[in-house]
Design a protein around this motif. Structure first.
Motif, PDB file in Angstrom:
ATOM      1  N   ALA A  92      42.664  52.260  39.266  1.00 42.24           N
ATOM      2  CA  ALA A  92      43.509  51.093  39.021  1.00 42.24           C
ATOM      3  C   ALA A  92      42.898  50.194  37.952  1.00 42.24           C
ATOM      4  O   ALA A  92      43.592  49.738  37.029  1.00 42.24           O
ATOM      5  CB  ALA A  92      43.713  50.306  40.321  1.00 42.24           C
ATOM      6  N   LEU A  93      41.593  49.961  38.043  1.00 42.95           N
ATOM      7  CA  LEU A  93      40.911  49.128  37.064  1.00 42.95           C
ATOM      8  C   LEU A  93      40.990  49.751  35.680  1.00 42.95           C
ATOM      9  O   LEU A  93      41.255  49.075  34.677  1.00 42.95           O
ATOM     10  CB  LEU A  93      39.450  48.934  37.488  1.00 42.95           C
ATOM     11  CG  LEU A  93      38.573  48.088  36.561  1.00 42.95           C
ATOM     12  CD1 LEU A  93      39.109  46.659  36.482  1.00 42.95           C
ATOM     13  CD2 LEU A  93      37.135  48.062  37.065  1.00 42.95           C
ATOM     14  N   ASP A  94      40.779  51.063  35.615  1.00 45.39           N
ATOM     15  CA  ASP A  94      40.816  51.774  34.334  1.00 45.39           C
ATOM     16  C   ASP A  94      42.203  51.709  33.711  1.00 45.39           C
ATOM     17  O   ASP A  94      42.350  51.467  32.504  1.00 45.39           O
ATOM     18  CB  ASP A  94      40.381  53.228  34.555  1.00 45.39           C
ATOM     19  CG  ASP A  94      40.304  54.013  33.245  1.00 45.39           C
ATOM     20  OD1 ASP A  94      39.541  53.580  32.352  1.00 45.39           O
ATOM     21  OD2 ASP A  94      40.996  55.039  33.116  1.00 45.39           O
ATOM     22  N   LEU A  95      43.243  51.923  34.535  1.00 49.84           N
ATOM     23  CA  LEU A  95      44.611  51.889  34.018  1.00 49.84           C
ATOM     24  C   LEU A  95      44.987  50.510  33.489  1.00 49.84           C
ATOM     25  O   LEU A  95      45.649  50.380  32.453  1.00 49.84           O
ATOM     26  CB  LEU A  95      45.584  52.299  35.125  1.00 49.84           C
ATOM     27  CG  LEU A  95      45.569  53.788  35.520  1.00 49.84           C
ATOM     28  CD1 LEU A  95      46.402  54.025  36.774  1.00 49.84           C
ATOM     29  CD2 LEU A  95      46.085  54.648  34.357  1.00 49.84           C
ATOM     30  N   ILE A 109      41.595  41.917  29.117  1.00 48.49           N
ATOM     31  CA  ILE A 109      41.385  41.522  30.512  1.00 48.49           C
ATOM     32  C   ILE A 109      39.910  41.185  30.754  1.00 48.49           C
ATOM     33  O   ILE A 109      39.018  41.596  30.019  1.00 48.49           O
ATOM     34  CB  ILE A 109      41.844  42.628  31.490  1.00 48.49           C
ATOM     35  CG1 ILE A 109      41.093  43.945  31.241  1.00 48.49           C
ATOM     36  CG2 ILE A 109      43.330  42.844  31.379  1.00 48.49           C
ATOM     37  CD1 ILE A 109      39.973  44.201  32.180  1.00 48.49           C
ATOM     38  N   ASP A 110      39.687  40.405  31.777  1.00 49.11           N
ATOM     39  CA  ASP A 110      38.341  40.022  32.219  1.00 49.11           C
ATOM     40  C   ASP A 110      38.012  40.870  33.447  1.00 49.11           C
ATOM     41  O   ASP A 110      38.585  40.691  34.519  1.00 49.11           O
ATOM     42  CB  ASP A 110      38.322  38.535  32.573  1.00 49.11           C
ATOM     43  CG  ASP A 110      36.949  38.023  32.983  1.00 49.11           C
ATOM     44  OD1 ASP A 110      36.129  38.822  33.480  1.00 49.11           O
ATOM     45  OD2 ASP A 110      36.706  36.804  32.833  1.00 49.11           O
ATOM     46  N   ARG A 111      37.100  41.848  33.289  1.00 44.68           N
ATOM     47  CA  ARG A 111      36.795  42.787  34.382  1.00 44.68           C
ATOM     48  C   ARG A 111      36.274  42.047  35.624  1.00 44.68           C
ATOM     49  O   ARG A 111      36.639  42.376  36.758  1.00 44.68           O
ATOM     50  CB  ARG A 111      35.752  43.811  33.926  1.00 44.68           C
ATOM     51  CG  ARG A 111      36.294  44.890  33.013  1.00 44.68           C
ATOM     52  CD  ARG A 111      35.188  45.840  32.580  1.00 44.68           C
ATOM     53  NE  ARG A 111      34.614  46.562  33.711  1.00 44.68           N
ATOM     54  CZ  ARG A 111      35.047  47.753  34.135  1.00 44.68           C
ATOM     55  NH1 ARG A 111      36.076  48.337  33.538  1.00 44.68           N
ATOM     56  NH2 ARG A 111      34.466  48.353  35.152  1.00 44.68           N
ATOM     57  N   GLU A 112      35.433  41.056  35.408  1.00 42.87           N
ATOM     58  CA  GLU A 112      34.884  40.319  36.545  1.00 42.87           C
ATOM     59  C   GLU A 112      36.004  39.624  37.316  1.00 42.87           C
ATOM     60  O   GLU A 112      36.006  39.610  38.555  1.00 42.87           O
ATOM     61  CB  GLU A 112      33.862  39.287  36.073  1.00 42.87           C
ATOM     62  CG  GLU A 112      33.199  38.523  37.211  1.00 42.87           C
ATOM     63  CD  GLU A 112      32.133  37.551  36.729  1.00 42.87           C
ATOM     64  OE1 GLU A 112      31.581  36.820  37.575  1.00 42.87           O
ATOM     65  OE2 GLU A 112      31.851  37.517  35.512  1.00 42.87           O
ATOM     66  N   LYS A 113      36.958  39.086  36.578  1.00 41.30           N
ATOM     67  CA  LYS A 113      38.079  38.417  37.225  1.00 41.30           C
ATOM     68  C   LYS A 113      38.920  39.409  38.030  1.00 41.30           C
ATOM     69  O   LYS A 113      39.398  39.106  39.127  1.00 41.30           O
ATOM     70  CB  LYS A 113      38.940  37.720  36.167  1.00 41.30           C
ATOM     71  CG  LYS A 113      40.028  36.827  36.732  1.00 41.30           C
ATOM     72  CD  LYS A 113      40.758  36.087  35.612  1.00 41.30           C
ATOM     73  CE  LYS A 113      41.838  35.171  36.175  1.00 41.30           C
ATOM     74  NZ  LYS A 113      42.533  34.439  35.085  1.00 41.30           N
ATOM     75  N   LEU A 114      39.091  40.607  37.494  1.00 41.89           N
ATOM     76  CA  LEU A 114      39.853  41.634  38.204  1.00 41.89           C
ATOM     77  C   LEU A 114      39.141  42.074  39.483  1.00 41.89           C
ATOM     78  O   LEU A 114      39.771  42.242  40.532  1.00 41.89           O
ATOM     79  CB  LEU A 114      40.069  42.858  37.299  1.00 41.89           C
ATOM     80  CG  LEU A 114      41.181  42.768  36.257  1.00 41.89           C
ATOM     81  CD1 LEU A 114      41.224  44.046  35.446  1.00 41.89           C
ATOM     82  CD2 LEU A 114      42.532  42.536  36.917  1.00 41.89           C
TER      83      LEU A 114
END
Length: 490
Positions: A62-65, A74-79
């Protein structure tokens, strides 16, 4: 059934406090307890098996998509934080929540008992920001914010449906700045506006004083880490002055640290009698008997609908195990225990999780029911009157809730409007003129902003005068009655 968001916060300018908490710290041996099998109730809480391989793959996918296909950066930490928040949200528990680095640090500060802001405990219910209780003496308290108020907006921005973390961020601000709150209050048809100047909230959690007839009064505003020691200091001070009876005031106290309230309860509960029971999901109970002793003098405890969690533990222990008389209103009804995990993440963030429920000494779970006082005592109606909308001008022949509130205030401060139903008649106009003359305002008989502010300031003085506090006065009277009864039996 109410759908509740998974966070409760103290609204402050430099912190987010997990409100209504009964916190248990895993490192405190006093709370480890032991079951028949020799393992404490909390011994295995920190064990974490993590994600199964397919679960980790699903989240990673999901994160990769999102990262590859979302139309914005996007901000990975926020996700990742959002994913954890989603897990906590799915629990449906307003007392379990995730905090990132900044709010986690501010939460730890709050347990120490000092912060700044407006000073109101809030939760999120059905997408609304709901006040649990204002901290006594805080800007919110002085402005007239009350338990159960719904904060609709701040500085013109609606909070309805907003994530609680975001909403709290809107309410926060630097010392000296203004927070203009629109509030919905039961009994008021129109929203009420409060202009609150943010300030430091130096939370002295324990204060005391002695009445002339040796009845001591101790107020506890929150059960922070230093509250137990401060309580002992103030109690000893009163006892050294020859105290004959004690009133403990936990009204609008939202709770705090479990070990602290146990320590305070031990000052009054006889050795061996239970203070509280903590039950985990396997129904194992960790019982906390007192190691202290009872007092030779009578004790009453004051509580209201803003008394929650640790306050309710103290109330239950004193009522059921120490014979104390509870006075005031039904308490809030928060019967769960939380602990916080901060070391496991390794980045300064923390997870606060409900790990158990607590029961009174008799085994009663008070969650969402509260504790009933032995003596139900209400405050005067003017204690909960709503502020007047300063943008309106109230005058003869108007009929609305603001007029009703003005009439209640006038009556309370000694000017007789003759009615309190919201209709602005000639008698109300005469009362307004008399009040204006007493404050050296132009006696127009019209309630403008200046008159409304003067009226509210006079009302605050009335409310803050202990002689008008029905609950406190009844508490003192009960102690005096028990002192007299004890003396007559000698």
């Amino acid at each position: 059934m109410l759908k509740k968001r998974t966070a409760v916060f103290l609204v402050v300018a430099a912190m987010l406090c997990g409100g209504l908490l009964t916190m248990v710290f895993m490192q405190l041996p006093n709370l480890a307890g032991s079951s028949a099998g020799g393992e404490g109730l909390f011994a295995s809480i920190a064990n974490n098996n993590g994600l199964e391989q397919d679960e980790a793959k699903k989240i990673g996918t999901a994160l990769d998509l999102i990262e590859k296909n979302y139309y914005k950066d996007i901000d990975r930490e926020k996700l990742v934080d959002g994913a954890i928040n989603g897990m906590m949200d799915s629990l449906g528990d307003p007392y379990s929540n995730y905090m990132g680095k900044v709010p986690a640090a501010q939460f730890e500060e709050s347990i120490e008992g000092s912060f700044s802001g407006i000073g109101a405990e809030v939760s999120s219910v059905d997408g609304n920001v709901v006040v649990v209780s204002p901290i006594k003496g805080s800007p919110a308290d002085k402005a007239g914010i009350r338990a159960k108020d719904i904060i609709l907006s701040v500085n013109g921005e609606s909070l309805q449906g907003m994530d609680l973390n975001t909403a709290v961020g809107k309410i926060k601000g630097p010392k000296g700045s203004k927070a203009v709150l629109k509030v919905k209050r039961a009994g008021s048809t129109d929203p009420i506006e409060f202009v609150i100047v943010r300030d430091n909230v130096n939370l002295e959690t324990v204060t005391s004083r002695m009445e002339s007839d040796k009845v001591g009064i101790i107020e506890i505003s929150q059960f922070s880490l230093n509250t137990g020691d401060r309580f002992k200091e103030e109690l000893k001070k009163l006892e050294d002055q020859g105290m004959k009876g004690l009133v403990i005031d936990v009204r609008n106290n939202p709770g705090g640290v479990l070990s602290v309230v146990i320590d305070i309860a031990e000052q009054f509960v006889p050795k061996g009698k239970l203070i509280v029971q903590v039950e985990d999901k396997e129904k194992r109970r960790d019982k906390h008997p007192s190691k202290g002793s009872s007092k030779p003098y009578p004790v009453t405890l004051l509580m209201n609908k803003g008394s929650a969690s640790a306050s309710e533990i103290l109330a239950g222990a004193l009522q059921e195990s120490a014979g104390a008389v509870l006075i005031g209103e039904n308490s809030f009804g928060k019967g769960t225990v939380q602990t916080s995990f901060e070391k496991q993440f390794g980045d300064g963030s923390l997870l606060k999780v409900t790990i158990a429920k607590w029961l009174t000494p008799n085994g009663t779970w008070i969650h969402e029911k509260g504790i009933k006082p032995n003596l139900k005592v209400a405050q005067p109606a003017y204690f909960s009157v709503a502020p007047i909308d300063k943008k309106k001008v109230l005058k003869y022949d108007m009929n609305n809730s603001d007029v009703m509130n003005a009439q209640i205030m006038l009556e309370a401060v000694g000017f007789k409007p003759g009615r309190k139903d919201g209709y602005f008649d000639r008698a109300t106009e005469k009362a307004v003129k008399s009040f204006q003359s007493s404050k050296k305002l132009k006696a127009t008989g019209v309630v403008n902003a200046a008159t409304a502010e003067a009226l509210e300031a006079e009302l605050i003085k009335k409310i803050q005068d202990p002689k008008n506090d029905n609950q406190l006065n009844r508490g003192i009277a009960e102690v005096r009655k028990e002192i007299a009864a004890k003396a007559s039996n000698k």
